[in-house]
Scaffold this motif. Structure first.
Motif, mmCIF file in Angstrom:
data_model
loop_
_atom_site.group_PDB
_atom_site.id
_atom_site.type_symbol
_atom_site.label_atom_id
_atom_site.label_comp_id
_atom_site.label_asym_id
_atom_site.label_seq_id
_atom_site.Cartn_x
_atom_site.Cartn_y
_atom_site.Cartn_z
ATOM 1 N N PRO A 163 0.788 -1.232 0.000
ATOM 2 C CA PRO A 163 0.000 0.000 0.000
ATOM 3 C C PRO A 163 0.824 1.287 0.000
ATOM 4 C CG PRO A 163 0.094 -0.941 2.200
ATOM 5 C CD PRO A 163 0.838 -1.879 1.311
ATOM 6 N N LYS A 174 -0.650 5.626 -3.753
ATOM 7 C CA LYS A 174 -0.978 6.843 -3.016
ATOM 8 C C LYS A 174 0.251 7.634 -2.576
ATOM 9 C CE LYS A 174 -1.873 4.734 1.554
ATOM 10 N NZ LYS A 174 -2.922 4.590 2.581
ATOM 11 N N ALA A 213 7.336 5.148 1.379
ATOM 12 C CA ALA A 213 7.023 5.662 2.722
ATOM 13 C C ALA A 213 7.936 5.068 3.778
ATOM 14 C CB ALA A 213 5.580 5.362 3.068
ATOM 15 N N GLY A 214 9.061 4.461 3.307
ATOM 16 C CA GLY A 214 10.011 4.002 4.319
ATOM 17 C C GLY A 214 10.402 2.550 4.132
ATOM 18 N N ALA A 215 11.272 2.112 5.027
ATOM 19 C CA ALA A 215 11.615 0.690 5.044
ATOM 20 C C ALA A 215 10.339 -0.085 5.346
ATOM 21 C CB ALA A 215 12.674 0.428 6.119
ATOM 22 N N ASP A 216 10.323 -1.354 5.015
ATOM 23 C CA ASP A 216 9.163 -2.189 5.322
ATOM 24 C C ASP A 216 9.289 -2.633 6.781
ATOM 25 O OD1 ASP A 216 7.439 -4.913 3.669
ATOM 26 O OD2 ASP A 216 7.346 -4.177 5.731
ATOM 27 N N ILE A 217 8.509 -1.988 7.632
ATOM 28 C CA ILE A 217 8.635 -2.206 9.081
ATOM 29 C C ILE A 217 8.363 -3.668 9.421
ATOM 30 C CG2 ILE A 217 7.935 -1.385 11.370
ATOM 31 C CD1 ILE A 217 6.712 1.065 9.967
ATOM 32 N N GLY A 236 13.131 5.782 5.020
ATOM 33 C CA GLY A 236 13.991 5.289 3.937
ATOM 34 C C GLY A 236 13.574 5.837 2.594
ATOM 35 N N GLU A 288 15.224 9.024 2.354
ATOM 36 C CA GLU A 288 16.666 8.754 2.249
ATOM 37 C C GLU A 288 17.046 8.296 0.847
ATOM 38 O OE1 GLU A 288 16.377 6.338 5.913
ATOM 39 O OE2 GLU A 288 18.241 7.316 6.469
ATOM 40 N N GLU A 329 11.375 8.127 11.794
ATOM 41 C CA GLU A 329 11.865 6.920 12.461
ATOM 42 C C GLU A 329 11.787 7.025 13.984
ATOM 43 O OE1 GLU A 329 13.165 8.311 9.832
ATOM 44 O OE2 GLU A 329 14.005 6.840 8.466
ATOM 45 N N LEU A 347 9.219 5.241 15.765
ATOM 46 C CA LEU A 347 9.353 3.788 15.836
ATOM 47 C C LEU A 347 10.484 3.413 16.777
ATOM 48 C CD1 LEU A 347 9.007 3.075 12.021
ATOM 49 C CD2 LEU A 347 7.257 2.712 13.760
ATOM 50 N N PRO A 354 16.960 7.552 11.342
ATOM 51 C CA PRO A 354 17.118 7.226 9.915
ATOM 52 C C PRO A 354 18.405 6.410 9.728
ATOM 53 C CG PRO A 354 16.539 9.518 10.224
ATOM 54 C CD PRO A 354 16.856 8.979 11.580
ATOM 55 N N GLY A 355 18.259 5.176 9.232
ATOM 56 C CA GLY A 355 19.430 4.281 9.188
ATOM 57 C C GLY A 355 20.029 4.154 7.805
ATOM 58 N N ARG A 382 -3.224 0.140 14.027
ATOM 59 C CA ARG A 382 -3.952 -0.151 12.784
ATOM 60 C C ARG A 382 -4.828 -1.382 12.916
ATOM 61 N NH1 ARG A 382 0.089 3.001 12.397
ATOM 62 N NH2 ARG A 382 0.126 4.610 10.796
ATOM 63 N N LYS A 434 -9.846 -3.229 13.165
ATOM 64 C CA LYS A 434 -10.320 -4.456 12.491
ATOM 65 C C LYS A 434 -11.186 -5.240 13.462
ATOM 66 C CE LYS A 434 -6.499 -4.181 9.308
ATOM 67 N NZ LYS A 434 -5.050 -4.182 9.233
HETATM 68 N N1 T1G Z 1 6.182 -0.678 6.441
HETATM 69 C C1 T1G Z 1 5.228 -1.636 6.363
HETATM 70 N N2 T1G Z 1 3.897 -1.391 6.287
HETATM 71 C C2 T1G Z 1 3.527 -0.103 6.302
HETATM 72 C C3 T1G Z 1 4.454 0.964 6.396
HETATM 73 C C4 T1G Z 1 5.834 0.618 6.464
HETATM 74 N N3 T1G Z 1 6.787 1.556 6.518
HETATM 75 N N4 T1G Z 1 3.752 2.129 6.395
HETATM 76 C C5 T1G Z 1 2.464 1.805 6.309
HETATM 77 N N5 T1G Z 1 2.316 0.476 6.246
HETATM 78 C C6 T1G Z 1 1.048 -0.257 6.122
HETATM 79 C C7 T1G Z 1 0.175 -0.081 7.341
HETATM 80 O O1 T1G Z 1 0.515 -1.036 8.338
HETATM 81 C C8 T1G Z 1 -1.202 -0.320 6.751
HETATM 82 O O2 T1G Z 1 -1.345 -1.719 6.609
HETATM 83 C C9 T1G Z 1 -1.091 0.259 5.352
HETATM 84 O O3 T1G Z 1 0.317 0.327 5.060
HETATM 85 C C10 T1G Z 1 -1.662 1.654 5.253
HETATM 86 O O4 T1G Z 1 -1.024 2.416 6.276
HETATM 87 C C11 T1G Z 1 15.837 2.763 6.841
HETATM 88 C C12 T1G Z 1 14.535 2.313 9.179
HETATM 89 C C13 T1G Z 1 2.690 6.299 5.051
HETATM 90 C C14 T1G Z 1 1.659 8.179 6.362
HETATM 91 O O5 T1G Z 1 7.552 5.356 9.753
HETATM 92 O O6 T1G Z 1 3.306 6.887 8.625
HETATM 93 O O7 T1G Z 1 12.349 3.798 6.916
HETATM 94 O O8 T1G Z 1 -3.329 -2.039 8.145
HETATM 95 O O9 T1G Z 1 -3.155 2.917 7.494
HETATM 96 O O10 T1G Z 1 -3.128 6.503 7.084
HETATM 97 O O11 T1G Z 1 15.860 4.867 7.847
HETATM 98 O O12 T1G Z 1 1.372 4.508 6.946
HETATM 99 O O13 T1G Z 1 -3.651 -1.765 5.669
HETATM 100 O O14 T1G Z 1 -2.584 -3.845 6.598
HETATM 101 O O15 T1G Z 1 -1.009 4.161 8.028
HETATM 102 O O16 T1G Z 1 -2.634 6.575 4.554
HETATM 103 C C15 T1G Z 1 9.818 4.881 8.314
HETATM 104 C C16 T1G Z 1 5.070 4.721 8.498
HETATM 105 C C17 T1G Z 1 10.001 3.406 8.425
HETATM 106 C C18 T1G Z 1 6.130 5.608 7.853
HETATM 107 C C19 T1G Z 1 0.244 6.403 5.306
HETATM 108 N N6 T1G Z 1 8.528 5.190 7.739
HETATM 109 N N7 T1G Z 1 3.802 4.831 7.787
HETATM 110 O O17 T1G Z 1 -0.781 6.618 6.250
HETATM 111 O O18 T1G Z 1 -2.202 4.544 5.825
HETATM 112 S S1 T1G Z 1 11.548 2.976 9.158
HETATM 113 C C20 T1G Z 1 7.461 5.370 8.538
HETATM 114 C C21 T1G Z 1 2.996 5.913 7.962
HETATM 115 C C22 T1G Z 1 12.674 3.460 8.017
HETATM 116 C C23 T1G Z 1 14.993 3.881 7.337
HETATM 117 C C24 T1G Z 1 14.097 3.520 8.463
HETATM 118 C C25 T1G Z 1 1.672 5.849 7.276
HETATM 119 C C26 T1G Z 1 1.601 6.700 5.992
HETATM 120 P P1 T1G Z 1 -2.828 -2.395 6.754
HETATM 121 P P2 T1G Z 1 -1.886 3.522 7.030
HETATM 122 P P3 T1G Z 1 -2.280 6.117 5.913
#
Ligand code: T1G
Length: 688
Positions: free
Chosen positions: A25, A60, A64-68, A105, A108, A128, A131, A135-136, A278, A282
């Motif tokens: 997504p 959309k 939006a970042g690494a896959d958490i 990410g 980045e 980050e 969480l 930022p890594g 999130r 449900k």
């Molecule tokens: N990884 C995996 N799943 C993610 C995700 C992510 N980064 N972001 C969102 N999802 C899933 C979420 O669980 C949900 O799943 C669906 O996407 C919709 O999300 C290396 C280490 C982008 C502003 O912290 O802030 O990068 O429930 O309901 O309201 O330095 O999602 O549908 O199954 O929130 O429109 C840094 C986290 C990661 C951004 C969108 N990035 N995401 O908001 O949708 S760490 C973040 C958000 C990183 C690097 C480091 C928001 C959004 P499901 P949603 P939304």
């Protein structure tokens, strides 16, 4: 069109290569996205027809970042570092085309492009820290080199999403494309770079410096907010490194501190909470296509603190509200408080005066319950008394239009019984707001036995619309949050009779991470809630304090003494009263260790949470954690009471509960579920 892999395409727009990601997504940097990027850039760089490269995303948002969800698992595919190096060392201009939210990410990746083009609605951020991370992927070293140390400190420790126009002003984005025409804009920009032979600038080659005082001042200004958290401080240290070390040295600091955080319990807790927030929406057993009842108007009964705060939630999102009171004076006071709240917000610059009037224009007051006849949703927020509530619901049953939702804001009373006062129990639900209702994010949506799926689904959707985080809970004394709070209060009061002082217990829970302990909280709320001087018999410590007019902060004394700035200090008067009462119990006073205080206040809460799950009064353990983090200030870096139980280990929790049970009785008896999980070596998180 060449499909690089299932989520990545490579096309040519004339002499511009376009790499398109499409991994719903949020185009998170899962391993196949990283592989797609690596192979895509490799192919584009090798293609002699391609003179420049645009990276863009479908769906959309930009990445939006690494896959958490991949964290903690084995790393597969190309590393993010390999992808970034490929991009940054590209001999051809690389342009990142940003829409939606380029976060973590994702930003980045954009920062190793030579240029960034965004649409005005886009936002960029490095969240980050939310969480429990930093930022890594070089963000801690590149962001300060573009925006400077102070803006980087703000962005990285708040995790804010900065609008594109501000990013342009800061130099984080180089150009804005027309809304809806990002690809055209990015390709045109790429052509401009080629035509004008614009430099292939690398962010890593820039310098950034800052006066060390900037960091000292920032730490001081945010000490309270960052208390207990590791990630904010580590983000600050990385920015200091960016200002004092060569890029590659700074990168080593980032890598070291990132690894410490990502393997630590705080980040595990905060990543767990990210998904828990999130999951909470449900609702098993309620179909996604359940009919939603349109709620265009809201009626509220009671213009007191709760009624007024509840009303503001709906006014804030443009839903007209009618408030009912029994006396004109109470109604006027209630409406006046709402206006005052908005005016204070406007004074802080968070609302314009026009917005205040807009909201107030949606608010009407009346002394006639009949005036709620056309309300789609009616919320009762009156005195916590079953007879009074049943009387009101009986009247509402005759007044409210067919299909109206009849909600009670009761914080503990039996909603099944309230529903018996009507002929439409399917329309009755609990909407338990937390005070102050216009501020606290948590809403407990309490389903009664006969509440219809449609009323539940509508209530959950409405909660999201008014900006709440809602947990669907069942009817039981105190529902979920207060029912567990009762356990903590029970032991706090008990330990005060055994030798602990209120300030000992408050200190332990404050150091654990709560904003304040139970006794300080009581002083803040007022000890005289529900106390009546005419009927008070001085039978409890609280009664005695109230009789001495020590009714909390508002009277300058409660459990604590307060100075003119409301700074609390232990009170000899309180200590004397406690010792007097303790002596009457005939129980020996003893020093109680901090460890025992923590175990006896927290472990019974965990046990009660397990009972709540056994009884089906909460859907999942993480919902209980969401309740406690958003309703009671549980420190997010400890994940919530159930996550904390997993952290301690359920076998240890059971062993300590049994220890206290052997000494102090069955209040500590472990629940069957807790025993079972502990015996099986499982965690609450393993429950599906
Ligand atoms: N990884 C995996 N799943 C993610 C995700 C992510 N980064 N972001 C969102 N999802 C899933 C979420 O669980 C949900 O799943 C669906 O996407 C919709 O999300 C290396 C280490 C982008 C502003 O912290 O802030 O990068 O429930 O309901 O309201 O330095 O999602 O549908 O199954 O929130 O429109 C840094 C986290 C990661 C951004 C969108 N990035 N995401 O908001 O949708 S760490 C973040 C958000 C990183 C690097 C480091 C928001 C959004 P499901 P949603 P939304």
């Amino acid at each position: 069109m060449a499909a690089i892999n299932s989520v990545t395409d490579l096309t040519l727009d004339g002499d511009i290569a376009v790499i398109t990601l499409n991994s719903p997504p949020v185009n998170a940097l899962s391993f196949n996205v990283r592989d797609g990027l690596f192979e895509g850039f490799k192919a584009a760089i090798a293609d002699p027809k391609a003179k420049a490269i645009v990276l863009i995303c479908e769906g959309k948002t930009f990445i939006a970042g690494a896959d958490i969800s991949e964290f903690g698992g084995a790393q597969k595919g190309a590393s993010l570092f390999e992808v970034q190096t490929m991009m940054e060392d590209s001999p051809k201009p690389v342009i990142a085309a940003i829409h939606g939210t380029a976060l973590g990410g994702g930003l980045e990746v954009a920062l190793v492009a030579h240029y960034r083009v965004a649409v005005p609605s886009a936002k960029c951020g490095l969240p980050e820290v939310n969480l429990g991370l930093l930022p890594g992927a070089g963000g801690t070293q590149r962001l300060p080199r573009i925006v400077g140390a102070e803006k980087a400190l703000e962005m990285m420790t708040s995790g804010s999403h900065v609008p594109a126009k501000q990013c342009l002003a800061m130099g984080l984005v180089d150009s804005l494309a027309e809304e809806g025409k990002l690809l055209e804009g990015a390709v045109a920009f790429a052509r401009k770079v080629l035509e004008q032979s614009m430099p292939l600038k690398k962010v890593r080659d820039r310098e950034v410096t800052a006066d060390p005082q900037v960091f000292a001042d920032f730490r001081k200004a945010n000490a309270r907010k960052f208390r207990g958290f590791l990630a904010p401080e580590y983000n600050i240290q990385c920015i200091e490194a960016a200002c004092t070390l060569p890029f590659d040295e700074g990168l080593k600091v980032e890598r070291k501190l990132f690894m410490e955080l990502v393997t630590g319990v705080q980040s595990a807790a905060q990543r767990y909470v990210f998904f828990a927030e999130r999951q909470v929406w449900k609702i098993p057993g309620i179909a996604d296509d359940t009919a939603i009842i349109p709620v265009a108007t809201v009626g509220i009964i009671g213009a007191g603190t709760m009624g007024g705060g509840i009303a503001m939630n709906f006014l804030n999102v443009g839903i007209p509200v009618k408030i009912i009171e029994t006396k004109q004076e109470a109604l006027d006071r209630g409406l006046g408080v709402i206006r005052k709240n908005y005016e204070n917000t406007a004074k802080r610059g968070r609302l314009t005066l026009e917005q205040v009037e807009e909201r107030m224009g949606l608010l009407t007051g009346s002394l006639e319950l009949e005036d709620l006849a056309d309300s789609d949703l009616i919320i009762e927020a009156i005195f916590e008394n079953m007879a009074v509530k049943k009387e009101v619901f009986g009247k509402l049953d005759k007044i409210a239009k067919a299909g109206a939702i009849l909600a009670t804001n009761t914080s503990a009373l039996n909603i099944d019984e309230i529903a018996t006062a009507t002929t439409r129990p399917e329309a009755v639900i609990g909407l338990h707001f937390f005070s102050p209702a216009n501020v606290m994010r948590l809403l407990e949506v309490v389903r009664a036995d006969k509440t219809s799926d449609s009323v539940i689904a509508t209530s959950m959707q409405l909660a999201k619309k008014i900006g709440k985080i809602a947990a669907l809970v069942g009817v039981c004394p105190g529902f979920v949050g207060n029912r567990m709070l009762f356990q903590r209060q029970n032991q706090a009061q008990a330990m005060v009779m055994e030798g602990a002082m209120p300030w000992d217990i408050d200190r332990v829970l404050y150091d654990f991470g709560f904003p304040m302990g139970p006794f300080a909280m009581s002083d803040l709320a007022g000890l005289d809630i529900g106390w009546n001087k005419d009927t008070s018999k001085g039978e409890t410590i609280r009664d005695r304090l109230c009789e001495l007019d020590r009714r909390g902060q508002k009277t300058g004394a409660g459990y604590y003494d307060y100075d003119e700035n409301r700074n609390a200090k232990p009170s000899e008067i309180t200590e004397g009263i406690i010792k007097e009462f303790a002596a009457k119990t005939g129980r020996n006073q003893r020093d109680i260790s901090d460890e025992e205080i923590l175990e006896r206040t927290i472990f019974p809460m965990i046990n009660e949470g397990a009972k709540i799950l056994e009884e089906g009064k909460a859907i999942r353990p993480s919902d209980i954690d969401i309740v406690w983090i958003n309703g009671y200030g549980w420190p997010v870096y400890r994940g919530g009471p159930m996550f904390y139980g997993d952290t301690v280990g359920l076998a240890k929790v059971v062993e300590r509960l049994k220890h206290y049970q052997s000494q102090m009785g069955d209040f500590f008896k472990p629940s069957a579920l807790l025993e079972k999980l502990a015996a099986e070596g499982k965690r609450f998180q393993d429950m599906k």
